[in-house]
Write an enzyme that holds these catalytic residues in place. Sequence first.
Site, mmCIF file in Angstrom:
data_model
loop_
_atom_site.group_PDB
_atom_site.id
_atom_site.type_symbol
_atom_site.label_atom_id
_atom_site.label_comp_id
_atom_site.label_asym_id
_atom_site.label_seq_id
_atom_site.Cartn_x
_atom_site.Cartn_y
_atom_site.Cartn_z
ATOM 1 N N LYS A 126 94.778 130.263 66.661
ATOM 2 C CA LYS A 126 94.072 131.506 66.317
ATOM 3 C C LYS A 126 93.890 131.504 64.801
ATOM 4 O O LYS A 126 94.801 131.824 64.048
ATOM 5 C CB LYS A 126 94.908 132.714 66.765
ATOM 6 C CG LYS A 126 94.094 133.953 67.126
ATOM 7 C CD LYS A 126 93.279 134.537 65.984
ATOM 8 C CE LYS A 126 94.076 135.391 65.045
ATOM 9 N NZ LYS A 126 93.312 135.816 63.829
ATOM 10 N N GLU A 149 105.913 130.371 58.008
ATOM 11 C CA GLU A 149 105.671 130.098 56.578
ATOM 12 C C GLU A 149 105.046 131.369 56.031
ATOM 13 O O GLU A 149 103.917 131.704 56.396
ATOM 14 C CB GLU A 149 104.677 128.942 56.397
ATOM 15 C CG GLU A 149 104.949 127.697 57.225
ATOM 16 C CD GLU A 149 106.110 126.887 56.705
ATOM 17 O OE1 GLU A 149 106.687 127.270 55.685
ATOM 18 O OE2 GLU A 149 106.452 125.889 57.354
ATOM 19 N N CYS A 199 100.047 130.545 48.747
ATOM 20 C CA CYS A 199 101.380 131.112 48.992
ATOM 21 C C CYS A 199 102.385 130.599 47.973
ATOM 22 O O CYS A 199 103.296 131.301 47.568
ATOM 23 C CB CYS A 199 101.841 130.754 50.398
ATOM 24 S SG CYS A 199 101.720 128.986 50.739
ATOM 25 N N GLU A 207 103.532 140.184 46.089
ATOM 26 C CA GLU A 207 102.578 139.079 46.146
ATOM 27 C C GLU A 207 101.156 139.629 45.938
ATOM 28 O O GLU A 207 100.688 140.453 46.721
ATOM 29 C CB GLU A 207 102.681 138.391 47.514
ATOM 30 C CG GLU A 207 101.854 137.133 47.581
ATOM 31 C CD GLU A 207 101.934 136.454 48.951
ATOM 32 O OE1 GLU A 207 101.895 137.160 49.971
ATOM 33 O OE2 GLU A 207 102.015 135.214 48.975
#
Length: 492
Positions: free
Chosen positions: A184, A260, A294, A395
């Site tokens: 997906k 992750e 990331c 973040e």
Amino acid sequence: MVTDAHKVAQPLEVRHFIGGEFVDSLDGKTFDSLTPIDNSVVAHVAEGSAADADRAVAAAKGAFDRWSTMSPAARKKILHAVADGLEARLEEIAAWETRDMGKPLADSRTKDVPRAAYNFRFFADYADLAGLHAYDKPWEGSFGYELREPIGVAAAISPWNFPLMLLTWKVAPALAFGCTVVAKPAEQSPVTASLLAEVCRDAGMPDGVFNVVQGFGPDAAGEALTRNPDVAAVTFTGESATGKAIMGAAAGTLKKLSFELGGKSPAVVCADADLDAAVDGALLGVFLNQGEVCLAGTRIIVQRPVYDEFCARMVDRLAQWKVGNPFDDGVRVGPLVSQEHLDKVLGYIELAEEEGAKRLIGGSRLTDGDLALGNYLEPTIFADTHNGMRVCREEIFGPVATVMPFDEIDDAITMANDSPYGLAGMVWTQNLNTAHRLARSIKTGNVWVNCFFVRDLRLPFGGYKESGVGREGGEYSYEFFTESKAVVMKLS
Ligand code: NDP
């Protein structure tokens, strides 16, 4: 050269790939996919519901026996053919990656697509060679050995920042170790997963082994995969908050999970570092892929004797980075993935100023000519920041760096570890003892010394704290995508 290569004569029709066929959603729903280059519609995409996810899982389940009992050597041949197919269609796939999410074409062409092909080659070979443990006489008169069996149907749910490369980190090992897969992709970057499906079909992969359901996550196809009892494992890359939601949803059927997640990585620059290399490395570490990484080393922690010099050199070098249409030659920073994401990043820039950070460069939207149509932002550096600021804790996932000074190595360690995340750390020093000390003391899943973003597929990849659960790569993926069985045999 300025190009309009991002434009399409007609939007591409992107459908699900289920059981070896490209199909519409059962309810016929679609959504438009925009290119961040000018926010025009470049694809009409099937919007998957839970019912579409369920039929993809059923197809994967139906194909499992055939695929899982094939010899690794036979699977290896097909997976190498997939790698060949990706390489043969490199230009087309790279262009779609850039059109979909805005990364510079030069990167899609030289990094993302070649690396996706390499992921297939690596895991095809690795699985063929992977060994098993055997123990003579675990008890007198007996012999014990381990068997590994593919876990079943794996769901691979991936984000939009490295759409193909990250997806293949999951799909290639899952297939190589004998699982069947339902992927997906993120709704912002649907196309290259669909092109991968074409490549798999053309490589002779049996129907149902690899499936793609397009669409959204929450209350839609993505979430349905995490609840489906026939999905044995979920490998997910995305935000930490999404990881928590998936863990909750998957609890009902006790799935194996590998996550992750997000990051806020420190880059520690010591006074003895090769400053030129450290400046270039720190810039790349935070502005590569528009900062939508990331691993990005967004908290740059610099030892005080070189702090001013380092900031000045960063600004000088960054001023030479070209921002613009990612299809244009020489562009190093393209548009942010969506208008919504651009607004979020601009909000953090405003917040940094409210929190008292000193803006050294950048921070404004770019609106010259055609750039006004897209989601372009000047790469931004804030100095004199500290870990108490939200911009140093949360973040941002865009081209925004925060720089802060430190005095002693102990201070740098404390600052580096003062974060809810633990994905990556970078260290710039020429002193071997300092390098080893920092590598051991920084609590992150990856530490790079005098380099950045070097991913050796044999090494573990993952994060501490809110940056992940589990590890992937070589033997770690082997462990994740298989069940181990202990067999003990009495010898008479
Ligand atoms: P998201 O978590 O928003 O989405 C990732 C994927 O999960 C998408 O396909 C999304 O679908 C899907 N999803 C969302 N909610 C659910 C749900 N409830 N159930 C199942 N699937 C769901 O991340 P982004 O796409 O915004 O990617 C950016 C994030 O990814 C950043 O936090 C970044 O740090 C992280 N990341 C981590 C990496 C790592 O290796 N640690 C590498 C790269 C990125 P949709 O969005 O289409 O609805």
